[in-house]
Design an enzyme around this catalytic site. Sequence first.
Site, mmCIF file in Angstrom:
data_model
loop_
_atom_site.group_PDB
_atom_site.id
_atom_site.type_symbol
_atom_site.label_atom_id
_atom_site.label_comp_id
_atom_site.label_asym_id
_atom_site.label_seq_id
_atom_site.Cartn_x
_atom_site.Cartn_y
_atom_site.Cartn_z
ATOM 1 N N GLY A 37 34.323 46.000 40.083
ATOM 2 C CA GLY A 37 32.871 46.141 40.032
ATOM 3 C C GLY A 37 32.167 44.835 40.376
ATOM 4 O O GLY A 37 31.008 44.638 40.018
ATOM 5 N N SER A 45 33.717 43.427 45.810
ATOM 6 C CA SER A 45 34.645 42.844 46.785
ATOM 7 C C SER A 45 34.373 43.407 48.173
ATOM 8 O O SER A 45 34.567 42.724 49.179
ATOM 9 C CB SER A 45 36.087 43.128 46.368
ATOM 10 O OG SER A 45 36.305 44.517 46.266
ATOM 11 N N SER A 46 33.897 44.653 48.260
ATOM 12 C CA SER A 46 33.713 45.244 49.594
ATOM 13 C C SER A 46 32.530 44.622 50.332
ATOM 14 O O SER A 46 32.643 44.315 51.520
ATOM 15 C CB SER A 46 33.601 46.763 49.528
ATOM 16 O OG SER A 46 32.687 47.150 48.551
ATOM 17 N N ASP A 87 24.395 45.110 46.771
ATOM 18 C CA ASP A 87 25.564 44.230 46.905
ATOM 19 C C ASP A 87 25.487 43.376 48.167
ATOM 20 O O ASP A 87 25.699 42.170 48.133
ATOM 21 C CB ASP A 87 26.853 45.062 46.938
ATOM 22 C CG ASP A 87 27.021 45.908 45.685
ATOM 23 O OD1 ASP A 87 26.282 45.679 44.712
ATOM 24 O OD2 ASP A 87 27.886 46.803 45.691
ATOM 25 N N TYR A 135 29.861 58.834 41.879
ATOM 26 C CA TYR A 135 28.770 58.073 42.518
ATOM 27 C C TYR A 135 27.989 59.002 43.458
ATOM 28 O O TYR A 135 26.760 59.067 43.411
ATOM 29 C CB TYR A 135 29.355 56.883 43.288
ATOM 30 C CG TYR A 135 28.320 55.862 43.712
ATOM 31 C CD1 TYR A 135 28.077 54.736 42.946
ATOM 32 C CD2 TYR A 135 27.588 56.024 44.885
ATOM 33 C CE1 TYR A 135 27.129 53.792 43.325
ATOM 34 C CE2 TYR A 135 26.642 55.098 45.270
ATOM 35 C CZ TYR A 135 26.414 53.980 44.495
ATOM 36 O OH TYR A 135 25.471 53.049 44.877
HETATM 37 C C1 GLA Z 1 27.906 49.967 43.408
HETATM 38 C C2 GLA Z 1 27.072 50.123 44.683
HETATM 39 C C3 GLA Z 1 25.699 49.476 44.526
HETATM 40 C C4 GLA Z 1 25.012 49.961 43.251
HETATM 41 C C5 GLA Z 1 25.950 49.846 42.043
HETATM 42 C C6 GLA Z 1 25.364 50.431 40.806
HETATM 43 O O1 GLA Z 1 28.211 48.616 43.201
HETATM 44 O O2 GLA Z 1 27.735 49.536 45.776
HETATM 45 O O3 GLA Z 1 24.905 49.755 45.672
HETATM 46 O O4 GLA Z 1 24.538 51.260 43.396
HETATM 47 O O5 GLA Z 1 27.193 50.478 42.292
HETATM 48 O O6 GLA Z 1 24.238 49.721 40.414
#
Ligand code: GLA
Length: 401
Positions: A126, A129-130, A172, A221
């Site tokens: 979480g 990394s991507s 991210d 998700y």
């Molecule tokens: C992942 C997704 C982000 C965001 C988070 C939750 O990290 O890549 O865009 O939605 O989950 O806040």
Amino acid sequence: MASQTGIVTDLFRQQFGVPPEGIERAPGRVNLIGEHTDYTLGFVLPIAIQLAAYAAWRRTTSGYLRVYSTSFGQQRAWPAGELAGLTSAHEWSDYVAGVAVELERAGYSVPSMDVLIHSTVPTGAGLSSSAALEISIALALLGGRVIDPVALARLARAAENDFAGMPCGIMDQFVCVFGQENAAIQIDCRSLEHEPVPLPQDAAIFAVNTMVKHELGQSAYRERVRECGEALAALGTRYPEVHSLRDATSEMVEECRAAMPANVYLRALHVTGENRRVIEFVEASRAGDLQRMGHLFYASHASLAGSYEVSCEELDFLVEEARSTSGIYGARMTGGGFGGCTVNLARPDSAEAAGARLAARYRQRYGRDPRIYTCRPSNGARNVFREQSPAAGTIKSSQSE
Ligand code: GLA
């Protein structure tokens, strides 16, 4: 200890027999608050961290884009002229191929090149990394060509959305580009306006990795993105001015409760509450009110666990334990959920002992050693090494990290 730039240079030389021409660094992130709000165009408050992906590169005359991943110990190669037509292989190389496709689409033709990627951001934790991979690769494939930073973040997100098939928001990739030392970045995910938010001096941040990643994560998700769309449709019939959940308030959600299935109502309640918490957290941070910041962390977690249903037993355990650990102001899950890390706000002089206690309790309960990462707000992606043109007479390295 050798610098990451030095390590990556050696790895590149071992793999390709020559030193790299450039090295790009792109950080992972910890989101402080504003979870699952980016894809409904709300507010987020992440920090870029010191863990990062490095992409070392050299242009070649082979006619191929060759990429080696040190995490997988594997190499992939594609003819440089055929990158625009690549499709998903459902593996790590999708991050490279997806970025190459997006660059070609944006008019940046990707040359024949050798690239080595090496990352210190743990996968499945979480910590994004991507996005770190996508941005470091994009900079490598650009090979020194200039790109607008917002365009860079958008392009990397498009690679993840369209190529890897993850309907993520922009948080991210955005913080990976715009991160700053000593500050969190408040992002308005609709306008993309962003502002550094200094954190109180007497606050330490650390993440605790549950070392689990439950399978459900990806499908849940997508499900949440869909449920938010459903909530918006219900709200929109009554409030035409609501164009995304970001425009809605918790009161509006209550008003429309009867028009939504119970789960959809709960998702909307989380999003509206969480957007408000980001604003409150920023105010508390500016006022140096660590108690309030900690309280908002716990409130965010309760909402993610209870209303948004993206937490898991291990995350809940660590957050509960944080409550009874001295020196911790607050804790919550960070990132997409279903495993990965909690983020903890602590007193600097107690952070180490607090982390050790959490680790011991977790080990006792699950028989697994959690990893702890001290998180310092760090700079966004940038070039950390560039060989000067040999024609200029000297080969100079500017190694900075
Ligand atoms: C992942 C997704 C982000 C965001 C988070 C939750 O990290 O890549 O865009 O939605 O989950 O806040």
